[in-house]
Design a protein around this motif. Structure first.
Motif, PDB file in Angstrom:
ATOM      1  N   LYS A 218       0.028 -35.183 -48.935  1.00 13.81           N
ATOM      2  CA  LYS A 218      -0.713 -36.129 -48.099  1.00 13.81           C
ATOM      3  C   LYS A 218      -0.446 -35.811 -46.634  1.00 13.81           C
ATOM      4  CE  LYS A 218       1.361 -39.374 -50.271  1.00 13.81           C
ATOM      5  NZ  LYS A 218       2.286 -38.540 -51.080  1.00 13.81           N
ATOM      6  N   THR A 327      -2.816 -42.073 -61.466  1.00 13.04           N
ATOM      7  CA  THR A 327      -2.550 -42.159 -60.026  1.00 13.04           C
ATOM      8  C   THR A 327      -2.948 -43.546 -59.532  1.00 13.04           C
ATOM      9  OG1 THR A 327      -4.737 -41.381 -59.317  1.00 13.04           O
ATOM     10  CG2 THR A 327      -3.044 -39.700 -59.716  1.00 13.04           C
ATOM     11  N   GLU A 331      -4.346 -42.292 -54.264  1.00 14.02           N
ATOM     12  CA  GLU A 331      -3.840 -40.984 -54.672  1.00 14.02           C
ATOM     13  C   GLU A 331      -2.632 -40.553 -53.837  1.00 14.02           C
ATOM     14  OE1 GLU A 331      -7.061 -38.170 -54.928  1.00 14.02           O
ATOM     15  OE2 GLU A 331      -7.757 -39.067 -56.807  1.00 14.02           O
ATOM     16  N   SER A 334       1.619 -39.865 -58.449  1.00 15.56           N
ATOM     17  CA  SER A 334       1.103 -39.609 -59.792  1.00 15.56           C
ATOM     18  C   SER A 334       2.207 -39.766 -60.826  1.00 15.56           C
ATOM     19  CB  SER A 334       0.509 -38.193 -59.879  1.00 15.56           C
ATOM     20  OG  SER A 334       1.503 -37.210 -59.621  1.00 15.56           O
TER      21      SER A 334
END
Length: 343
Positions: A218, A327, A331, A334
């Motif tokens: 991310k 998830t 997101e 997970s």
């Protein structure tokens, strides 16, 4: 790693009652495979002798370190814990179906056991084996779970699972499953993660299932904020490692002479945590002397971040088949269900 429990040094916990007044001592057994002080000393001295000084992240988790980490999980910047817990709440029933109700469940790195509670309620394993390196924290958590789940048989194992480790398993047990939450797999370099997964696969045997939390890639800003919280709890957690070495190995670190630093290494796709020296200093640890220069760092932790397909490839290379992945809506995180390939 499947051991005859008669050969183990085990002690029953002898205090505590369930809410109904029933004693829990007959349902909790404690097995101590904790590394010796000599083992810890050797690993610390080796790490500090490297050109780029390192200390293993498992040393974070003495009793104080475990409590500080629990505090970290409640920070607004630290998304992994609350996100993983929500995934477990949303999909716990489906996860239980995948793992198999009534199984023998091994939890690696159980910590305070917050996440396992949702899974235990859905899964109802016949035996639960929490594994953690922090002895005091493990015992506290086992006691709390025994109070909450009166029918649960618990075998708590204090062990270092970062290398080969022992578990209190019965030879006749076949329906084994494992839970490895918190994206602790990210603390291993990829080759180490592969070796770890292979060890877990050998314990579970063909067809055994592993439920594992994995932090996802991310934005840098989100990642770095999670490891540099405004309240300084993560900094205290990192610095507590030096306090522990002073206490347990007779080191003479001046804790205030170091500062916490966490940064995202984009090329390696990992957060790195360091303790950076505020000046030139000389430190004694277990009778050995180490010079630490101004600005030099001691590397204390990596936390690798994966894409879903990247992690599935890693798992496949370790002998696992990916069965399902869950998830959150954003997101951020997970949870994977993996199955050991048939022989």
């Amino acid at each position: 790693m499947r051991l005859d429990t008669a050969a183990l040094q085990a002690s029953s916990m002898t205090q505590g009652h369930t809410g109904s007044g029933e004693r829990v001592e007959s349902r909790i057994r404690f097995f101590d495979f904790h590394p010796t002080t000599a083992d810890v000393r050797a690993e610390v001295l080796e790490g500090l002798s490297q050109p780029h000084k390192r200390l293993p992240p498992k040393l974070f988790y003495d009793q104080q370190g475990s409590r500080l980490f629990d505090a970290i999980t409640e920070l607004p910047e630290y998304y992994p814990t609350r996100t993983e817990i929500q995934i477990l709440r949303d999909h716990g029933e489906a996860m239980a179906e995948q793992l198999g109700r009534g199984c023998v469940l091994i939890e690696l790195g159980s910590g305070s056991s917050l996440k396992i509670q949702t899974l235990l309620a859905a899964l109802r394993p016949r035996v639960y084996i929490p594994v953690d390196i922090s002895r005091a924290h493990l015992l506290e958590s086992a006691q709390a779970l025994a109070e909450r789940f009166p029918e649960l048989s618990i075998r708590a194992a204090c062990a270092d699972y970062s290398g080969p480790f022992e578990l209190p398993l019965e030879p006749e047990w076949r329906d084994l499953a494992a839970f490895f939450p918190g994206s602790s797999i990210g603390n291993f370099d990829p080759d180490e993660a592969r070796a770890f997964l292979k060890r877990v696969g050998r314990v579970l045997g063909p067809g055994g299932r592993l439920l594992i939390g994995v932090d996802l890639k991310k934005e840098r800003a989100v990642l770095e904020a999670a490891y540099n919280d405004a309240q300084g709890v993560t900094a205290a957690f990192n610095l507590n490692l030096l306090t522990r070495l002073n206490s347990e190995l007779g080191a003479d670190f001046e804790v205030d002479a170091f500062r916490h630093r966490a940064v995202f290494n984009e090329d390696a796709s990992r957060i790195e945590m360091h303790l950076v020296s505020r000046g030139n200093q000389r430190v004694r640890v277990a009778g050995q002397v180490f010079d630490v220069r101004l600005g030099e760092s001691i590397h204390t932790e990596n936390s690798y971040k994966y894409g879903i397909e990247d992690f599935q490839r890693l798992a496949r290379s370790a002998g696992f088949v990916s069965e399902q992945v869950w998830t959150d809506a954003g997101e951020l995180f997970s949870v994977h269900c993996l199955r050991v390939e048939d022989a």
